[in-house]
Scaffold this motif. Structure first.
Motif, mmCIF file in Angstrom:
data_model
loop_
_atom_site.group_PDB
_atom_site.id
_atom_site.type_symbol
_atom_site.label_atom_id
_atom_site.label_comp_id
_atom_site.label_asym_id
_atom_site.label_seq_id
_atom_site.Cartn_x
_atom_site.Cartn_y
_atom_site.Cartn_z
ATOM 1 N N GLN A 14 39.526 -9.908 53.018
ATOM 2 C CA GLN A 14 39.327 -11.348 53.150
ATOM 3 C C GLN A 14 38.452 -11.671 54.344
ATOM 4 O O GLN A 14 37.587 -12.548 54.281
ATOM 5 C CB GLN A 14 40.679 -12.050 53.280
ATOM 6 C CG GLN A 14 41.501 -11.971 52.022
ATOM 7 C CD GLN A 14 42.955 -12.302 52.255
ATOM 8 O OE1 GLN A 14 43.431 -12.340 53.379
ATOM 9 N NE2 GLN A 14 43.675 -12.518 51.174
ATOM 10 N N THR A 15 38.632 -10.977 55.445
ATOM 11 C CA THR A 15 37.839 -11.230 56.646
ATOM 12 C C THR A 15 36.387 -10.847 56.425
ATOM 13 O O THR A 15 35.480 -11.588 56.821
ATOM 14 C CB THR A 15 38.429 -10.467 57.845
ATOM 15 O OG1 THR A 15 39.791 -10.864 58.002
ATOM 16 C CG2 THR A 15 37.663 -10.762 59.117
ATOM 17 N N VAL A 16 36.148 -9.715 55.790
ATOM 18 C CA VAL A 16 34.769 -9.308 55.507
ATOM 19 C C VAL A 16 34.091 -10.339 54.611
ATOM 20 O O VAL A 16 32.946 -10.735 54.855
ATOM 21 C CB VAL A 16 34.735 -7.905 54.862
ATOM 22 C CG1 VAL A 16 33.365 -7.582 54.287
ATOM 23 C CG2 VAL A 16 35.132 -6.857 55.886
ATOM 24 N N LEU A 17 34.788 -10.798 53.583
ATOM 25 C CA LEU A 17 34.213 -11.818 52.706
ATOM 26 C C LEU A 17 33.934 -13.111 53.462
ATOM 27 O O LEU A 17 32.928 -13.783 53.219
ATOM 28 C CB LEU A 17 35.142 -12.087 51.523
ATOM 29 C CG LEU A 17 35.254 -10.958 50.505
ATOM 30 C CD1 LEU A 17 36.317 -11.293 49.460
ATOM 31 C CD2 LEU A 17 33.926 -10.684 49.849
ATOM 32 N N ALA A 18 34.800 -13.467 54.382
ATOM 33 C CA ALA A 18 34.604 -14.688 55.165
ATOM 34 C C ALA A 18 33.432 -14.551 56.127
ATOM 35 O O ALA A 18 32.743 -15.530 56.418
ATOM 36 C CB ALA A 18 35.871 -15.030 55.935
ATOM 37 N N LEU A 19 33.192 -13.353 56.632
ATOM 38 C CA LEU A 19 32.111 -13.134 57.590
ATOM 39 C C LEU A 19 30.739 -13.007 56.942
ATOM 40 O O LEU A 19 29.725 -13.129 57.633
ATOM 41 C CB LEU A 19 32.399 -11.883 58.423
ATOM 42 C CG LEU A 19 33.477 -12.031 59.477
ATOM 43 C CD1 LEU A 19 33.808 -10.671 60.072
ATOM 44 C CD2 LEU A 19 33.047 -12.993 60.563
ATOM 45 N N LEU A 20 30.668 -12.765 55.649
ATOM 46 C CA LEU A 20 29.379 -12.577 54.994
ATOM 47 C C LEU A 20 28.388 -13.712 55.249
ATOM 48 O O LEU A 20 27.233 -13.443 55.591
ATOM 49 C CB LEU A 20 29.568 -12.345 53.496
ATOM 50 C CG LEU A 20 30.058 -10.962 53.103
ATOM 51 C CD1 LEU A 20 30.261 -10.875 51.600
ATOM 52 C CD2 LEU A 20 29.113 -9.884 53.580
ATOM 53 N N PRO A 21 28.777 -14.985 55.105
ATOM 54 C CA PRO A 21 27.801 -16.047 55.379
ATOM 55 C C PRO A 21 27.295 -16.036 56.823
ATOM 56 O O PRO A 21 26.120 -16.288 57.080
ATOM 57 C CB PRO A 21 28.568 -17.345 55.097
ATOM 58 C CG PRO A 21 29.684 -16.937 54.209
ATOM 59 C CD PRO A 21 30.033 -15.542 54.604
ATOM 60 N N LEU A 22 28.159 -15.722 57.758
ATOM 61 C CA LEU A 22 27.769 -15.676 59.161
ATOM 62 C C LEU A 22 26.819 -14.513 59.424
ATOM 63 O O LEU A 22 25.828 -14.655 60.136
ATOM 64 C CB LEU A 22 29.005 -15.562 60.045
ATOM 65 C CG LEU A 22 28.767 -15.539 61.561
ATOM 66 C CD1 LEU A 22 28.086 -16.827 62.008
ATOM 67 C CD2 LEU A 22 30.065 -15.348 62.293
ATOM 68 N N LEU A 23 27.092 -13.373 58.836
ATOM 69 C CA LEU A 23 26.251 -12.203 59.033
ATOM 70 C C LEU A 23 24.888 -12.352 58.365
ATOM 71 O O LEU A 23 23.913 -11.744 58.790
ATOM 72 C CB LEU A 23 26.962 -10.954 58.507
ATOM 73 C CG LEU A 23 28.246 -10.576 59.240
ATOM 74 C CD1 LEU A 23 28.933 -9.408 58.531
ATOM 75 C CD2 LEU A 23 27.961 -10.228 60.683
#
Length: 68
Positions: A14-23
């Motif tokens: 879930q955290t990786v998916l949430a960070l995708l837009p930021l990355l």
């Protein structure tokens, strides 16, 4: 697989998916509003992944104990 390991893997996903837009954005986009957005996305993903309909779609090693 233990329940604690399963919960850790789900939270990590879930955290990786949430960070995708930021990355995907420019480095200058990493500021307080961006972090707030990541937290909001992570919270939404956590809530959605807790739904029984989504639980059934997850691979068996990510499902909660007792639900198949």
């Amino acid at each position: 697989m233990s329940d604690s390991t399963r919960r850790t893997l789900r939270t990590s996903l879930q955290t990786v998916l949430a960070l995708l837009p930021l990355l995907a954005g420019e480095p200058s986009a990493r500021n307080a509003p961006a972090v707030a957005g990541v937290v909001a996305i992570a919270a939404a993903l956590t809530r959605v992944m807790a739904l029984p309909e989504v639980e059934r779609l997850l691979p068996s090693w990510l499902r909660k104990e007792g639900r198949t």
